[in-house]
Design a protein around this motif. Structure first.
Motif, PDB file in Angstrom:
ATOM      1  N   VAL A 279       0.505  -1.172  -0.014  1.00 27.40           N
ATOM      2  CA  VAL A 279       0.221  -0.028  -0.025  1.00 27.40           C
ATOM      3  C   VAL A 279       0.593   1.591   0.053  1.00 27.40           C
ATOM      4  O   VAL A 279       0.922   2.212  -1.116  1.00 27.40           O
ATOM      5  CB  VAL A 279      -0.667  -0.058   1.384  1.00 27.40           C
ATOM      6  CG1 VAL A 279      -1.558   1.554   1.851  1.00 27.40           C
ATOM      7  CG2 VAL A 279      -2.144  -1.346   1.181  1.00 27.40           C
ATOM      8  N   ASN A 280       1.933   1.175   0.979  1.00 27.55           N
ATOM      9  CA  ASN A 280       2.830   2.488   0.903  1.00 27.55           C
ATOM     10  C   ASN A 280       3.649   2.585   0.145  1.00 27.55           C
ATOM     11  O   ASN A 280       4.339   3.537  -0.618  1.00 27.55           O
ATOM     12  CB  ASN A 280       3.024   2.584   2.219  1.00 27.55           C
ATOM     13  CG  ASN A 280       1.686   2.713   3.758  1.00 27.55           C
ATOM     14  OD1 ASN A 280       1.920   4.037   3.559  1.00 27.55           O
ATOM     15  ND2 ASN A 280       1.951   2.154   4.198  1.00 27.55           N
ATOM     16  N   LEU A 281       4.733   1.574  -0.235  1.00 28.01           N
ATOM     17  CA  LEU A 281       4.706   1.700  -2.028  1.00 28.01           C
ATOM     18  C   LEU A 281       3.972   2.344  -3.081  1.00 28.01           C
ATOM     19  O   LEU A 281       4.962   3.241  -3.733  1.00 28.01           O
ATOM     20  CB  LEU A 281       5.798   0.463  -1.929  1.00 28.01           C
ATOM     21  CG  LEU A 281       6.801   0.338  -3.489  1.00 28.01           C
ATOM     22  CD1 LEU A 281       7.299   1.139  -3.141  1.00 28.01           C
ATOM     23  CD2 LEU A 281       7.093  -1.143  -3.425  1.00 28.01           C
ATOM     24  N   ALA A 282       3.577   1.589  -2.928  1.00 26.77           N
ATOM     25  CA  ALA A 282       2.024   2.417  -4.316  1.00 26.77           C
ATOM     26  C   ALA A 282       1.921   3.482  -4.014  1.00 26.77           C
ATOM     27  O   ALA A 282       1.914   4.422  -4.870  1.00 26.77           O
ATOM     28  CB  ALA A 282       1.184   1.557  -4.705  1.00 26.77           C
ATOM     29  N   LEU A 283       1.896   3.979  -2.885  1.00 31.67           N
ATOM     30  CA  LEU A 283       1.450   5.683  -2.617  1.00 31.67           C
ATOM     31  C   LEU A 283       2.784   6.364  -2.623  1.00 31.67           C
ATOM     32  O   LEU A 283       2.518   7.544  -3.771  1.00 31.67           O
ATOM     33  CB  LEU A 283       0.701   5.593  -1.590  1.00 31.67           C
ATOM     34  CG  LEU A 283      -0.931   5.101  -1.104  1.00 31.67           C
ATOM     35  CD1 LEU A 283      -0.934   5.184   0.314  1.00 31.67           C
ATOM     36  CD2 LEU A 283      -1.889   5.861  -1.628  1.00 31.67           C
TER      37      LEU A 283
END
Length: 487
Positions: A279-283
């Motif tokens: 989730v946070n890498l994609a963001l």
């Protein structure tokens, strides 16, 4: 263990050293306070010859006295003298008990004898020493007087009379407490090293790189807010948000000419932070202007849409089954970031992920995105991710600090290698903020915890990651540096 590992073990187990020292010091002090005080009173004898009419006689008498001294030391600690003292003072003890309280030593090449007497009472210790000073010369006179009568050739004189002691000689609280502290510290060091040797979890980036056969490209510190919300605060410049921005940047250093675009994120076992990393890498990628699609391919326990607050009813399984088009199931979370939910749980998740339909979907997403980040189940409990791994550009392994076991991580990496998958690197998750590894990866957080510099002000954050040489899976990791300029 080498010196670095020993120092790391001592840092992580510092509380064992503290507990050991406190316990040892308390034991030494407590034991001293519980012991009965022992007092010591001393006296000294001078042994001389009575035959000293001439210089020659004096010399011979001195030699004679020195020869007698060793024998007198044994007499002082014998039952005969003790029995006389017990009888003379009407003591309520046996002679052999008194013998244990008397000690005598003779200085080398002298005619002096030092005698010490101990007792739990200071006054009694003095009385016993005085009794020794009275009875011992009499005993020597009786023993040395010839049978036919005459004068004893040896004379014993008291040269130092006993005094009543003021302080006990035992116990010594300060000494015992200091000794307890030292022993406790050594015990704590031993326990910390033993604990580290018995600890089979992953904590060291060197070792992580060796086990995975690929670099550690990012480290994310433990964040209670992230644990609750699962999404780092992108509006501020928190340590966690910066960790994921750095992870995004480090991906560019893996394959500069052909950076990976379709990336599968997994872990050896559950609860190791892989979905939060997805989730946070994609963001972070979307915040840098990249077109990103996050795919929830963990068909058994999907959580991506739950973390982001999106609908999980229709998704990947519908597309693979041919009942929906990919554009119909995409959900826009923020600008440039779309999410594909897992969809209904199928009876055969592993076969669906390894299917040709999944391969075609990946190629379709590749054409319309800069990055495709895929969340899959853990590698060891189920085989779902194994069929998908060769179809992507590379795999990132999420490793939980202090939780993932070394054998599990090694087995997961070996499983990926057997199917021909490319392991891009590892993400070391949930690091204690003050840990040495977190400090090494941090930027601007160690010295001033309350102030965080904004990289857009012109500072260039410098980070480290650990990589192994491509020629050997278990080669020694090399320390590399990555820099990021936020624009």
């Amino acid at each position: 263990m080498d010196l670095r590992q020993v120092l790391t073990a001592l840092r992580s187990g510092w509380w064992l050293l503290v507990v050991g020292m406190l316990s040892g010091g308390a034991a030494g002090l407590g034991g001293s306070l519980l012991q009965t005080p022992v007092y010591e009173s001393s006296t000294q004898f001078f042994v001389s010859s009575t035959e000293s009419a001439s210089t020659s006689d004096a010399y011979q008498g001195s030699q004679f006295s020195q020869e007698r001294v060793e024998s007198y030391v044994r007499l002082l600690t014998g039952d005969e003298l003790a029995g006389r003292i017990v009888a003379g003072l009407a003591l309520d003890m046996e002679p052999d008990e008194l013998v244990q309280r008397i000690s005598a030593t003779a200085a080398s090449n002298t005619v002096l004898i030092d005698v010490s007497v101990t007792d739990s009472s200071a006054g009694q210790a003095q009385r016993l020493a005085e009794a020794v000073g009275q009875e011992f010369p009499r005993l020597v006179t009786e023993l040395e007087t010839p049978d036919g009568g005459g004068r004893s050739p040896v004379k014993v004189t008291v040269t130092e009379r006993p005094e009543e002691p003021v302080t006990p000689v035992s116990p010594r609280p300060r000494r015992n407490a200091a000794l307890g502290l030292a022993i406790g510290l050594l015990a704590g060091i031993g326990l910390a090293i033993t604990r580290a040797r018995l600890d089979r979890t992953v904590k060291d980036p060197h070792e992580t790189a060796e086990l995975v056969g690929a670099p550690v490209i990012g480290a994310v510190v433990r964040d209670d807010d992230l644990k609750r919300r699962h999404v780092a605060d992108r509006r501020g410049n928190s340590r966690t948000a910066e960790d994921y921005r750095q992870l995004r940047t480090n991906l560019q250093f893996l394959k500069v000419d052909a950076p990976p675009r379709v990336i599968m994120v997994s872990s050896a076992m559950p609860s190791e932070g892989k979905t939060t990393a997805v989730v946070n890498l994609a963001l972070a990628l979307a915040a840098a202007g990249q077109r990103v699609t996050a795919v929830d391919a963990d068909l058994r326990q999907p959580e991506v849409t739950t973390y982001l607050g999106l609908s999980g009813g229709v998704g990947l399984t519908n597309v693979l089954a041919g009942t929906a088009d990919v554009d119909d199931v995409k959900q826009l979370y923020v600008e440039r970031l779309s999410v594909i939910a897992a969809g209904p749980t199928p009876p055969n998740p592993g076969e669906m992920l390894a299917s040709s339909n999944m391969a075609r979907l990946i190629e379709k997403l590749r054409k319309t995105n800069d990055y495709v980040i895929i969340d899959v189940p853990p590698i060891l409990p189920v085989a779902d991710a194994i069929g998908l791994a060769p179809k992507v550009d590379g795999v990132l392994l999420s490793v939980r600090y202090g939780s993932t076991r070394k054998d599990q991580l090694q087995q997961a990496a070996a499983t990926l290698s057997r199917v021909g998958a490319t392991t891009l690197g590892a993400i070391l998750n949930i690091l204690p903020p003050q840990d040495e590894v977190a400090t090494a990866y941090g930027y601007g957080y160690g010295a001033e915890r309350g102030r965080v510099e904004d990289p857009r002000d012109g500072a260039v954050p410098q980070r480290t990651f650990w990589r192994v040489k491509s020629s050997s899976r278990h080669a020694r990791p090399r320390r590399m540096f990555a820099t990021e300029q936020e624009g």
